[in-house]
Design a protein around this motif. Structure first.
Motif, PDB file in Angstrom:
ATOM      1  N   GLN A 190       0.829  -1.207   0.000  1.00  0.00           N
ATOM      2  CA  GLN A 190       0.000   0.000   0.000  1.00  0.00           C
ATOM      3  C   GLN A 190       0.863   1.256   0.000  1.00  0.00           C
ATOM      4  O   GLN A 190       0.509   2.252  -0.615  1.00  0.00           O
ATOM      5  N   ARG A 191       1.996   1.186   0.659  1.00  0.00           N
ATOM      6  CA  ARG A 191       2.890   2.339   0.688  1.00  0.00           C
ATOM      7  C   ARG A 191       3.455   2.613  -0.702  1.00  0.00           C
ATOM      8  O   ARG A 191       3.605   3.765  -1.105  1.00  0.00           O
ATOM      9  N   GLY A 194       1.370   4.721  -3.056  1.00  0.00           N
ATOM     10  CA  GLY A 194       1.203   6.138  -2.795  1.00  0.00           C
ATOM     11  C   GLY A 194       0.401   6.495  -1.570  1.00  0.00           C
ATOM     12  O   GLY A 194       0.028   7.649  -1.380  1.00  0.00           O
ATOM     13  N   ARG A 195       0.091   5.537  -0.742  1.00  0.00           N
ATOM     14  CA  ARG A 195      -0.637   5.833   0.485  1.00  0.00           C
ATOM     15  C   ARG A 195       0.243   6.653   1.408  1.00  0.00           C
ATOM     16  O   ARG A 195       1.449   6.448   1.462  1.00  0.00           O
ATOM     17  N   GLY A 196      -0.319   7.559   2.154  1.00  0.00           N
ATOM     18  CA  GLY A 196       0.448   8.470   2.998  1.00  0.00           C
ATOM     19  C   GLY A 196       1.243   7.782   4.095  1.00  0.00           C
ATOM     20  O   GLY A 196       0.827   6.769   4.645  1.00  0.00           O
ATOM     21  N   ALA A 197       2.392   8.356   4.395  1.00  0.00           N
ATOM     22  CA  ALA A 197       3.292   7.797   5.405  1.00  0.00           C
ATOM     23  C   ALA A 197       2.648   7.818   6.793  1.00  0.00           C
ATOM     24  O   ALA A 197       2.850   6.893   7.579  1.00  0.00           O
ATOM     25  N   GLU A 198       1.874   8.837   7.090  1.00  0.00           N
ATOM     26  CA  GLU A 198       1.253   8.931   8.418  1.00  0.00           C
ATOM     27  C   GLU A 198       0.238   7.804   8.625  1.00  0.00           C
ATOM     28  O   GLU A 198       0.189   7.188   9.681  1.00  0.00           O
ATOM     29  N   ASP A 199      -0.572   7.528   7.600  1.00  0.00           N
ATOM     30  CA  ASP A 199      -1.540   6.444   7.698  1.00  0.00           C
ATOM     31  C   ASP A 199      -0.811   5.116   7.860  1.00  0.00           C
ATOM     32  O   ASP A 199      -1.230   4.258   8.640  1.00  0.00           O
ATOM     33  N   TRP A 200       0.295   4.938   7.141  1.00  0.00           N
ATOM     34  CA  TRP A 200       1.101   3.724   7.250  1.00  0.00           C
ATOM     35  C   TRP A 200       1.612   3.552   8.676  1.00  0.00           C
ATOM     36  O   TRP A 200       1.533   2.466   9.239  1.00  0.00           O
ATOM     37  N   ARG A 201       2.119   4.630   9.271  1.00  0.00           N
ATOM     38  CA  ARG A 201       2.623   4.561  10.650  1.00  0.00           C
ATOM     39  C   ARG A 201       1.510   4.198  11.624  1.00  0.00           C
ATOM     40  O   ARG A 201       1.705   3.398  12.544  1.00  0.00           O
TER      41      ARG A 201
END
Length: 88
Positions: free
Chosen positions: A50-51, A54-61
């Motif tokens: 998902q990263r 292009g999914r956002g880094a904050e959502d990934w964290r």
């Protein structure tokens, strides 16, 4: 983990993503060290894909935090959104 994923899709509840991440990892961890290992591999692969899309880094964290929370045996209800039906 599959049950949590299926429930997440069925519930289609805004704001419940982190709860289902934590619950899926928690359920897997309850099966022992192999469950913890499998949950980590599956969660890391899913988040990595998902990263890359292009999914956002904050959502990934935040997702990874919820994954680790559940895998460590902490109560996934910490992330449970208000109003989510009790069947989940």
């Amino acid at each position: 983990m599959w049950r949590a994923y299926s429930d997440m899709k069925e519930a289609n509840w805004i704001g419940a993503d982190k709860y289902f991440h934590a619950r899926g990892n928690y359920d897997a961890a309850q099966r022992g060290p192999g469950g913890v290992w499998a949950a980590k591999v599956i969660s890391d692969a899913r988040e990595g894909l998902q990263r890359l899309t292009g999914r956002g880094a904050e959502d990934w964290r935040q997702d990874q935090f919820a994954n680790e929370w559940g895998r460590s045996g902490k109560d996934p209800n910490h992330f449970r959104p208000a109003g989510l039906p009790s069947k989940y």
